[in-house]
Design a protein around this motif. Sequence first.
Motif, mmCIF file in Angstrom:
data_model
loop_
_atom_site.group_PDB
_atom_site.id
_atom_site.type_symbol
_atom_site.label_atom_id
_atom_site.label_comp_id
_atom_site.label_asym_id
_atom_site.label_seq_id
_atom_site.Cartn_x
_atom_site.Cartn_y
_atom_site.Cartn_z
ATOM 1 N N LYS A 68 35.226 32.187 31.727
ATOM 2 C CA LYS A 68 34.717 33.180 30.885
ATOM 3 C C LYS A 68 35.725 33.076 29.768
ATOM 4 O O LYS A 68 36.746 32.578 29.589
ATOM 5 C CB LYS A 68 35.062 34.471 31.757
ATOM 6 C CG LYS A 68 34.391 34.754 33.009
ATOM 7 C CD LYS A 68 32.762 35.179 32.707
ATOM 8 C CE LYS A 68 32.170 35.161 34.022
ATOM 9 N NZ LYS A 68 31.983 36.503 34.285
ATOM 10 N N GLN A 71 36.997 37.727 28.846
ATOM 11 C CA GLN A 71 37.446 38.783 29.796
ATOM 12 C C GLN A 71 39.138 38.563 30.011
ATOM 13 O O GLN A 71 39.686 37.821 30.290
ATOM 14 C CB GLN A 71 37.115 38.386 31.409
ATOM 15 C CG GLN A 71 35.414 38.506 31.618
ATOM 16 C CD GLN A 71 35.151 38.180 32.927
ATOM 17 O OE1 GLN A 71 33.999 38.395 33.016
ATOM 18 N NE2 GLN A 71 35.972 38.025 33.857
ATOM 19 N N SER A 118 28.125 34.994 33.749
ATOM 20 C CA SER A 118 27.961 35.188 35.287
ATOM 21 C C SER A 118 26.715 34.556 35.756
ATOM 22 O O SER A 118 26.568 33.834 36.718
ATOM 23 C CB SER A 118 27.917 36.647 35.520
ATOM 24 O OG SER A 118 29.029 37.396 35.152
ATOM 25 N N THR A 136 36.281 34.174 37.712
ATOM 26 C CA THR A 136 36.012 35.262 38.530
ATOM 27 C C THR A 136 35.138 35.432 39.319
ATOM 28 O O THR A 136 34.092 36.131 39.375
ATOM 29 C CB THR A 136 35.924 36.569 37.639
ATOM 30 O OG1 THR A 136 34.953 36.639 36.655
ATOM 31 C CG2 THR A 136 37.416 36.959 36.947
ATOM 32 N N TYR A 137 34.826 34.321 40.097
ATOM 33 C CA TYR A 137 33.518 33.911 40.835
ATOM 34 C C TYR A 137 33.478 34.223 42.359
ATOM 35 O O TYR A 137 34.514 33.348 43.134
ATOM 36 C CB TYR A 137 33.452 32.254 40.552
ATOM 37 C CG TYR A 137 32.123 31.642 40.631
ATOM 38 C CD1 TYR A 137 31.013 32.395 40.932
ATOM 39 C CD2 TYR A 137 31.955 30.170 40.491
ATOM 40 C CE1 TYR A 137 29.732 31.691 41.095
ATOM 41 C CE2 TYR A 137 30.706 29.438 40.684
ATOM 42 C CZ TYR A 137 29.686 30.470 40.861
ATOM 43 O OH TYR A 137 28.393 29.727 41.108
ATOM 44 N N THR A 138 33.008 35.157 42.825
ATOM 45 C CA THR A 138 32.927 35.364 43.958
ATOM 46 C C THR A 138 32.283 34.511 44.887
ATOM 47 O O THR A 138 31.052 34.049 44.711
ATOM 48 C CB THR A 138 32.290 36.700 44.147
ATOM 49 O OG1 THR A 138 33.058 37.778 43.322
ATOM 50 C CG2 THR A 138 32.295 37.133 45.666
ATOM 51 N N ARG A 143 25.292 31.886 47.107
ATOM 52 C CA ARG A 143 25.861 30.799 46.156
ATOM 53 C C ARG A 143 26.281 29.428 46.894
ATOM 54 O O ARG A 143 26.046 28.425 46.223
ATOM 55 C CB ARG A 143 26.980 31.477 45.522
ATOM 56 C CG ARG A 143 26.603 32.530 44.571
ATOM 57 C CD ARG A 143 27.769 33.232 43.847
ATOM 58 N NE ARG A 143 27.318 34.276 42.832
ATOM 59 C CZ ARG A 143 28.206 35.179 42.294
ATOM 60 N NH1 ARG A 143 29.623 35.205 42.648
ATOM 61 N NH2 ARG A 143 27.668 36.007 41.370
ATOM 62 N N SER A 186 25.388 38.685 38.429
ATOM 63 C CA SER A 186 26.713 38.880 38.946
ATOM 64 C C SER A 186 26.648 39.669 40.343
ATOM 65 O O SER A 186 25.451 40.141 40.658
ATOM 66 C CB SER A 186 27.661 39.910 38.170
ATOM 67 O OG SER A 186 26.941 41.210 38.070
ATOM 68 N N THR A 187 27.426 39.735 41.348
ATOM 69 C CA THR A 187 27.517 40.284 42.538
ATOM 70 C C THR A 187 27.347 41.959 42.196
ATOM 71 O O THR A 187 26.903 42.920 42.785
ATOM 72 C CB THR A 187 28.730 39.886 43.403
ATOM 73 O OG1 THR A 187 29.729 40.299 42.840
ATOM 74 C CG2 THR A 187 28.541 38.525 43.907
ATOM 75 N N THR A 225 32.219 46.505 37.668
ATOM 76 C CA THR A 225 32.521 45.218 38.212
ATOM 77 C C THR A 225 33.806 44.943 39.049
ATOM 78 O O THR A 225 34.385 46.362 39.243
ATOM 79 C CB THR A 225 32.289 44.096 37.153
ATOM 80 O OG1 THR A 225 32.407 42.936 37.824
ATOM 81 C CG2 THR A 225 33.618 44.417 36.191
ATOM 82 N N GLU A 251 35.865 41.128 46.794
ATOM 83 C CA GLU A 251 35.137 39.781 46.184
ATOM 84 C C GLU A 251 36.240 38.820 46.092
ATOM 85 O O GLU A 251 37.544 39.033 45.638
ATOM 86 C CB GLU A 251 35.275 40.096 44.645
ATOM 87 C CG GLU A 251 34.298 41.479 44.317
ATOM 88 C CD GLU A 251 32.687 41.070 44.631
ATOM 89 O OE1 GLU A 251 32.214 40.219 44.362
ATOM 90 O OE2 GLU A 251 32.114 42.320 45.119
ATOM 91 N N TYR A 253 37.443 35.265 45.074
ATOM 92 C CA TYR A 253 37.180 34.578 43.742
ATOM 93 C C TYR A 253 37.528 32.928 44.545
ATOM 94 O O TYR A 253 38.502 32.688 44.878
ATOM 95 C CB TYR A 253 38.391 34.798 42.890
ATOM 96 C CG TYR A 253 38.134 36.036 41.869
ATOM 97 C CD1 TYR A 253 36.816 36.779 42.159
ATOM 98 C CD2 TYR A 253 38.964 36.482 40.829
ATOM 99 C CE1 TYR A 253 36.578 37.920 41.583
ATOM 100 C CE2 TYR A 253 38.475 37.365 40.214
ATOM 101 C CZ TYR A 253 37.796 38.352 40.566
ATOM 102 O OH TYR A 253 37.223 39.576 39.883
HETATM 103 N N1 GLU Z 1 33.039 38.465 40.840
HETATM 104 C C1 GLU Z 1 31.706 39.017 40.545
HETATM 105 C C2 GLU Z 1 30.780 37.849 40.585
HETATM 106 O O1 GLU Z 1 31.003 36.751 40.761
HETATM 107 C C3 GLU Z 1 31.763 39.641 39.419
HETATM 108 C C4 GLU Z 1 32.363 39.184 38.191
HETATM 109 C C5 GLU Z 1 31.765 38.164 37.149
HETATM 110 O O2 GLU Z 1 30.526 38.456 37.218
HETATM 111 O O3 GLU Z 1 32.386 37.447 36.969
HETATM 112 O O4 GLU Z 1 29.792 37.857 40.457
#
Ligand code: GLU
Length: 323
Positions: A68, A71, A118, A136-138, A143, A186-187, A225, A251, A253
């Motif tokens: 990102k 952020q 996202s 910040t990737y859940t 996925r 996003s989640t 978020t 979440e 990461y």
């Molecule tokens: N962690 C969540 C996701 O991966 C929300 C943050 C984001 O969008 O980066 O979707």
Amino acid sequence: MNRPTTRGRWPLAALLLILALIAGACGGDDDEPTVGANAEPPATKPTFPQGTAMAALQTKGKLTVGTKFDQPLFGLKNPVTNKVEGFDVEIAKIVAQAIFGGTLAEAESKIEFVETVSANREPFIQEGKVDMVVATYTINNARKERVDFAGPYYIAGQDILVKSGDTSIKSVTDLNGKKVCSVTGSTSINNVKEKAPQSDISTSFGTYSLCVEALADGRVQAVTTDDIILLGFIADNPGKYQLVKAPFTTENYGIGMKRGDDAFRTFINDTLEKSYGNGAWKKAFEDTVGKSGQQAPQPPKVDRYTAGAAAGSSTTTTSTTVR
Ligand code: GLU
């Protein structure tokens, strides 16, 4: 009577003090390892079996990382230096150092950071536009059908950001009937749809910084978020916003990468575990997120799941499916 005796003692006391100081300074040699413990010793350049992603990246001399750019605390492009800064960036540097050797600073010079938002993280990995995504990737099962994940390397929880002094929202269900912003792909946006189905998410965007602008000028009443992302915006805008502090998801990461390359995933998981053990992960956290006053948590346990058994087999998230 006592004077000569007293006077006679001072030079001796002074001498003893000087001797003690000299001894202290010299004796420090035994404790010398403190130098360099946190001072980032250069790693020797590792060798990898031919045909591995690690060997190919070494030959290419470059690691392309999606992150990102908007952020604070995790991935923010500094307009002055043009460099991306944050915890995700530091995690990428730790991986680059494990591939290329040298210092973290040298490793950074081998990384090309590409902005991922996202919604484009899976396609960027699948199309080979990036070697990995640290953003910040859940980690979740939907996925995992398209990409693989190393990690987790951090655990967040979804929360809500409101303007300072707004006490009308205390939990996710209070978002029903309110204008709320989240981000496409996003989640977070899926979770809010599920947990507050009457919330109005029509004013949503591709990035969280646009959501925060919408909150600032009153187009929405809340942004939702991950808590740690929202804390970054609070730190960047002192006094303007507050966190509701009612997290409603978990979440995990992860580092996203091409699906099916188990050797590469194992290598990154090993690298993460090493960084948990040698203080590099903690330092990365303290140098970034820690600056906002957050204490470094215990690093999470790496999940070496079996590839191909993604659907239904993971315990890594309570988040809803993202498509
Ligand atoms: N962690 C969540 C996701 O991966 C929300 C943050 C984001 O969008 O980066 O979707």
